[in-house]
Design an enzyme around this catalytic site. Structure first.
Site, PDB file in Angstrom:
ATOM      1  N   ARG A  82       0.831  -1.214   0.000  1.00  0.00           N
ATOM      2  CA  ARG A  82       0.000   0.000   0.000  1.00  0.00           C
ATOM      3  C   ARG A  82       0.862   1.260   0.000  1.00  0.00           C
ATOM      4  O   ARG A  82       1.020   1.913  -1.025  1.00  0.00           O
ATOM      5  CB  ARG A  82      -0.962  -0.045   1.208  1.00  0.00           C
ATOM      6  CG  ARG A  82      -2.122   0.936   1.146  1.00  0.00           C
ATOM      7  CD  ARG A  82      -1.753   2.377   1.432  1.00  0.00           C
ATOM      8  NE  ARG A  82      -1.130   2.574   2.733  1.00  0.00           N
ATOM      9  CZ  ARG A  82      -0.578   3.727   3.108  1.00  0.00           C
ATOM     10  NH1 ARG A  82      -0.584   4.778   2.305  1.00  0.00           N
ATOM     11  NH2 ARG A  82       0.021   3.841   4.288  1.00  0.00           N
ATOM     12  N   ASP A  83       1.488   1.566   1.113  1.00  0.00           N
ATOM     13  CA  ASP A  83       2.280   2.804   1.198  1.00  0.00           C
ATOM     14  C   ASP A  83       3.406   2.762   0.164  1.00  0.00           C
ATOM     15  O   ASP A  83       3.740   3.767  -0.459  1.00  0.00           O
ATOM     16  CB  ASP A  83       2.865   2.926   2.613  1.00  0.00           C
ATOM     17  CG  ASP A  83       3.238   4.359   2.993  1.00  0.00           C
ATOM     18  OD1 ASP A  83       3.018   5.258   2.173  1.00  0.00           O
ATOM     19  OD2 ASP A  83       3.749   4.564   4.104  1.00  0.00           O
ATOM     20  N   HIS A  88       6.401   4.534  12.559  1.00  0.00           N
ATOM     21  CA  HIS A  88       6.294   4.456  11.092  1.00  0.00           C
ATOM     22  C   HIS A  88       7.237   5.531  10.536  1.00  0.00           C
ATOM     23  O   HIS A  88       6.874   6.708  10.486  1.00  0.00           O
ATOM     24  CB  HIS A  88       4.836   4.717  10.710  1.00  0.00           C
ATOM     25  CG  HIS A  88       4.546   4.786   9.248  1.00  0.00           C
ATOM     26  ND1 HIS A  88       3.658   3.927   8.614  1.00  0.00           N
ATOM     27  CD2 HIS A  88       4.976   5.616   8.272  1.00  0.00           C
ATOM     28  CE1 HIS A  88       3.571   4.237   7.335  1.00  0.00           C
ATOM     29  NE2 HIS A  88       4.356   5.265   7.098  1.00  0.00           N
ATOM     30  N   HIS A 107       9.756   7.123   7.729  1.00  0.00           N
ATOM     31  CA  HIS A 107      10.307   7.214   6.364  1.00  0.00           C
ATOM     32  C   HIS A 107      11.793   7.570   6.489  1.00  0.00           C
ATOM     33  O   HIS A 107      12.233   8.135   7.499  1.00  0.00           O
ATOM     34  CB  HIS A 107       9.518   8.239   5.546  1.00  0.00           C
ATOM     35  CG  HIS A 107       8.153   7.729   5.175  1.00  0.00           C
ATOM     36  ND1 HIS A 107       7.824   7.330   3.893  1.00  0.00           N
ATOM     37  CD2 HIS A 107       7.048   7.512   5.916  1.00  0.00           C
ATOM     38  CE1 HIS A 107       6.570   6.909   3.868  1.00  0.00           C
ATOM     39  NE2 HIS A 107       6.072   7.013   5.094  1.00  0.00           N
ATOM     40  N   CYS A 144       4.790   9.347  -0.233  1.00  0.00           N
ATOM     41  CA  CYS A 144       3.385   9.739  -0.192  1.00  0.00           C
ATOM     42  C   CYS A 144       3.110  10.719  -1.318  1.00  0.00           C
ATOM     43  O   CYS A 144       3.871  11.663  -1.511  1.00  0.00           O
ATOM     44  CB  CYS A 144       3.060  10.376   1.159  1.00  0.00           C
ATOM     45  SG  CYS A 144       1.365  10.975   1.259  1.00  0.00           S
ATOM     46  N   ASN A 155       9.442   4.236   3.105  1.00  0.00           N
ATOM     47  CA  ASN A 155       9.571   3.841   4.513  1.00  0.00           C
ATOM     48  C   ASN A 155      10.934   3.211   4.701  1.00  0.00           C
ATOM     49  O   ASN A 155      11.560   2.757   3.754  1.00  0.00           O
ATOM     50  CB  ASN A 155       8.530   2.762   4.843  1.00  0.00           C
ATOM     51  CG  ASN A 155       7.142   3.308   4.832  1.00  0.00           C
ATOM     52  OD1 ASN A 155       6.509   3.353   3.795  1.00  0.00           O
ATOM     53  ND2 ASN A 155       6.670   3.732   5.980  1.00  0.00           N
TER      54      ASN A 155
HETATM   55  C1  LIG Z   1     -10.337  11.113   1.178  1.00  0.00           C
HETATM   56  C2  LIG Z   1     -10.853  11.595  -0.149  1.00  0.00           C
HETATM   57  C3  LIG Z   1     -11.664  10.536  -0.826  1.00  0.00           C
HETATM   58  C4  LIG Z   1     -11.747  12.809   0.118  1.00  0.00           C
HETATM   59  O1  LIG Z   1     -11.949  13.523  -1.080  1.00  0.00           O
HETATM   60  P1  LIG Z   1     -13.121  14.602  -1.234  1.00  0.00           P
HETATM   61  O2  LIG Z   1     -13.013  15.209  -2.590  1.00  0.00           O
HETATM   62  O3  LIG Z   1     -13.077  15.514  -0.057  1.00  0.00           O
HETATM   63  O4  LIG Z   1     -14.385  13.643  -1.088  1.00  0.00           O
HETATM   64  P2  LIG Z   1     -15.846  13.785  -1.545  1.00  0.00           P
HETATM   65  O5  LIG Z   1     -16.653  13.016  -0.546  1.00  0.00           O
HETATM   66  O6  LIG Z   1     -16.211  15.239  -1.818  1.00  0.00           O
HETATM   67  O7  LIG Z   1     -15.897  12.987  -2.954  1.00  0.00           O
HETATM   68  C5  LIG Z   1     -15.226  13.456  -4.112  1.00  0.00           C
HETATM   69  C6  LIG Z   1     -15.109  12.324  -5.103  1.00  0.00           C
HETATM   70  O8  LIG Z   1     -14.325  11.256  -4.547  1.00  0.00           O
HETATM   71  C7  LIG Z   1     -15.117  10.058  -4.460  1.00  0.00           C
HETATM   72  N1  LIG Z   1     -14.776   9.390  -3.225  1.00  0.00           N
HETATM   73  C8  LIG Z   1     -14.906   9.857  -1.977  1.00  0.00           C
HETATM   74  N2  LIG Z   1     -14.470   8.959  -1.112  1.00  0.00           N
HETATM   75  C9  LIG Z   1     -14.057   7.887  -1.807  1.00  0.00           C
HETATM   76  C10 LIG Z   1     -13.507   6.629  -1.445  1.00  0.00           C
HETATM   77  N3  LIG Z   1     -13.272   6.299  -0.176  1.00  0.00           N
HETATM   78  N4  LIG Z   1     -13.171   5.768  -2.421  1.00  0.00           N
HETATM   79  C11 LIG Z   1     -13.380   6.090  -3.719  1.00  0.00           C
HETATM   80  N5  LIG Z   1     -13.912   7.268  -4.127  1.00  0.00           N
HETATM   81  C12 LIG Z   1     -14.244   8.148  -3.165  1.00  0.00           C
HETATM   82  C13 LIG Z   1     -16.551  10.536  -4.507  1.00  0.00           C
HETATM   83  O9  LIG Z   1     -17.401   9.522  -4.963  1.00  0.00           O
HETATM   84  C14 LIG Z   1     -16.448  11.686  -5.472  1.00  0.00           C
HETATM   85  O10 LIG Z   1     -16.314  11.155  -6.795  1.00  0.00           O
HETATM   86  P3  LIG Z   1     -16.766  11.993  -8.099  1.00  0.00           P
HETATM   87  O11 LIG Z   1     -18.206  12.317  -7.847  1.00  0.00           O
HETATM   88  O12 LIG Z   1     -15.880  13.227  -8.141  1.00  0.00           O
HETATM   89  O13 LIG Z   1     -16.486  11.036  -9.215  1.00  0.00           O
HETATM   90  C15 LIG Z   1      -9.699  12.045  -1.073  1.00  0.00           C
HETATM   91  O14 LIG Z   1      -9.088  13.159  -0.508  1.00  0.00           O
HETATM   92  C16 LIG Z   1      -8.682  10.961  -1.276  1.00  0.00           C
HETATM   93  O15 LIG Z   1      -8.931   9.916  -1.840  1.00  0.00           O
HETATM   94  N6  LIG Z   1      -7.420  11.215  -0.840  1.00  0.00           N
HETATM   95  C17 LIG Z   1      -6.330  10.277  -1.004  1.00  0.00           C
HETATM   96  C18 LIG Z   1      -5.696  10.063   0.321  1.00  0.00           C
HETATM   97  C19 LIG Z   1      -4.581   9.043   0.243  1.00  0.00           C
HETATM   98  O16 LIG Z   1      -4.785   7.906  -0.113  1.00  0.00           O
HETATM   99  N7  LIG Z   1      -3.352   9.482   0.631  1.00  0.00           N
HETATM  100  C20 LIG Z   1      -2.243   8.604   0.717  1.00  0.00           C
HETATM  101  C21 LIG Z   1      -2.365   7.698   1.913  1.00  0.00           C
HETATM  102  S1  LIG Z   1      -1.958   8.497   3.473  1.00  0.00           S
HETATM  103  C22 LIG Z   1      -0.330   8.139   3.672  1.00  0.00           C
HETATM  104  O17 LIG Z   1       0.281   7.616   2.779  1.00  0.00           O
HETATM  105  C23 LIG Z   1       0.324   8.427   4.976  1.00  0.00           C
HETATM  106  C24 LIG Z   1       0.521   7.184   5.822  1.00  0.00           C
HETATM  107  C25 LIG Z   1      -0.810   6.581   6.261  1.00  0.00           C
HETATM  108  O18 LIG Z   1       1.219   6.185   5.101  1.00  0.00           O
HETATM  109  C26 LIG Z   1       1.307   7.501   7.089  1.00  0.00           C
HETATM  110  C27 LIG Z   1       2.460   8.446   6.852  1.00  0.00           C
HETATM  111  O19 LIG Z   1       3.553   8.074   6.415  1.00  0.00           O
HETATM  112  O20 LIG Z   1       2.228   9.621   7.128  1.00  0.00           O
END
Ligand SMILES: CC(C)(COP(=O)([O-])OP(=O)([O-])OC[C@H]1O[C@@H](n2cnc3c(N)ncnc32)[C@H](O)[C@@H]1OP(=O)([O-])[O-])[C@@H](O)C(=O)NCCC(=O)NCCSC(=O)C[C@@](C)(O)CC(=O)[O-]
Length: 302
Positions: A15-16, A207, A209, A240, A249
């Site tokens: 995933r990450d 966690h 990086h 990310c 990581n």
């Molecule tokens: C969170 C949202 C969805 C909010 O995004 P948003 O735009 O605020 O959400 P929304 O509710 O207004 O919906 C907008 C669109 O997204 C769709 N939607 C809404 N929710 C979902 C869902 N769950 N799955 C699939 N689709 C979704 C929804 O259906 C709509 O589709 P459209 O009508 O435009 O076609 C968006 O900001 C997003 O996907 N962000 C990506 C976040 C991400 O994956 N980041 C990387 C992971 S975090 C990380 O890596 C850090 C970590 C964990 O590893 C720890 C570290 O190292 O820090």
């Protein structure tokens, strides 16, 4: 110094590690990676995320990957679910654990999940409630606990604040993430201590990086506080999408080498892990980003 006698590692590579890859990685390669990780002894694997495919296209194959895995008893498969839509999408795929992911920095919360910290907790609350009611474990990732690509240094008080919010909605355990790898040991210890104001030592993980090459030092600093849960990425995969310039990581191979060298058990077969890292790195067309893996592969090659 008394260190833990064993450590539990969650490999977050599928995933990450892969979420930020520019080249599409086929679902069957991700599935094979999960299989190789479990064969190497990993008992927790972060497989995929249920996020918007427009935001993170690499995770759009979440159903295919989850459906393709031959599950091994005793292995916990976790997935990221940022909101109810993500939870509902994940349910048919039967994850063992879901991960809600917040940030200690407001700017990162906005960039990563498009809402403030307070709003993110409002979104997570029904997800956590539904997961716990369904018997699914819940972890909370806390990003940018030391530094933020947009706000700079992050004070430990911000970590304590987020940890309190996570605890308040029922999140069972939290990850203290140094998302952009800027942390150094004492700063990381302060972030962990902030999380420990609300969670006990068994429910806080590190966690880290490795962007600035500090991840193993930070791991040692966390071990000194008694932390015994860590996340890492096979072959040091990762970065990310919303933290430009952040590298992967800490490599699981490097972490395992460190721990085994200190007499700390992990249950992981380092040689098999190196094979898993070589497999995915070969697919991506590069060497593993693990000093230990490269050294062991060179040694094997004579
Ligand atoms: C969170 C949202 C969805 C909010 O995004 P948003 O735009 O605020 O959400 P929304 O509710 O207004 O919906 C907008 C669109 O997204 C769709 N939607 C809404 N929710 C979902 C869902 N769950 N799955 C699939 N689709 C979704 C929804 O259906 C709509 O589709 P459209 O009508 O435009 O076609 C968006 O900001 C997003 O996907 N962000 C990506 C976040 C991400 O994956 N980041 C990387 C992971 S975090 C990380 O890596 C850090 C970590 C964990 O590893 C720890 C570290 O190292 O820090």
């Amino acid at each position: 110094m008394k260190y833990p006698d064993h450590v539990r590692i969650i490999d977050v590579g599928p995933r990450d590690g892969l979420q930020n890859e520019k080249q599409p990685v086929p679902a069957e390669i991700k599935v094979e990676l999960v299989h190789q990780l479990q064969a190497a002894g990993l008992r927790e694997i972060e497989v995929t995320s249920y996020v918007s495919p427009k935001w993170v296209p690499q995770m759009a194959d979440n159903h295919d990957v989850m459906a393709g895995i031959t599950r091994q008893p005793g292995v916990r498969y976790s997935v990221l679910t940022p909101n109810l839509k993500g939870w509902e999408a994940a349910v048919p795929d039967k994850p063992d654990e879901i991960v809600v992911f917040g940030a200690a920095s407001e700017a990162f919360s906005q960039k990563n999940i498009n809402c403030s910290i307070a709003e993110s907790i409002e979104r997570f609350a029904p997800v956590v409630e539904a997961a716990l009611a369904a018997g699914v474990a819940v972890r909370g990732a806390m990003s940018c606990t030391v530094g933020c690509p947009y706000e700079g240094e992050v004070a430990p008080g911000r970590v304590a604040y987020l940890a309190a919010l996570m605890k308040g909605i029922g999140v069972e355990r939290v990850d203290v993430a140094d998302t952009i790898g800027v942390g150094t040991p004492l700063k990381v210890q302060r972030a962990i201590e902030a999380a420990l104001q609300h969670y006990d030592i068994d429910h806080v993980s590190g966690h880290f990086h490795d962007t600035y090459g500090q991840a193993l030092s930070n791991t040692l600093a966390a071990l000194e506080l008694g932390v015994w849960n860590f996340q890492s990425s096979v072959a040091g995969l990762g970065g990310c999408p919303y933290a430009k310039g952040a590298t992967g990581n800490v490599a699981t191979e490097d972490l395992v080498y460190l721990l085994h060298g200190m007499g700390i058990a992990t249950g992981i077969d380092l040689d098999a892990l190196v094979d898993a890292g070589a497999f995915i790195s070969g697919h991506l067309g590069r060497k593993p980003q693990s000093r230990v893996a490269v050294a062991l592969l060179n040694k094997r090659a004579g």
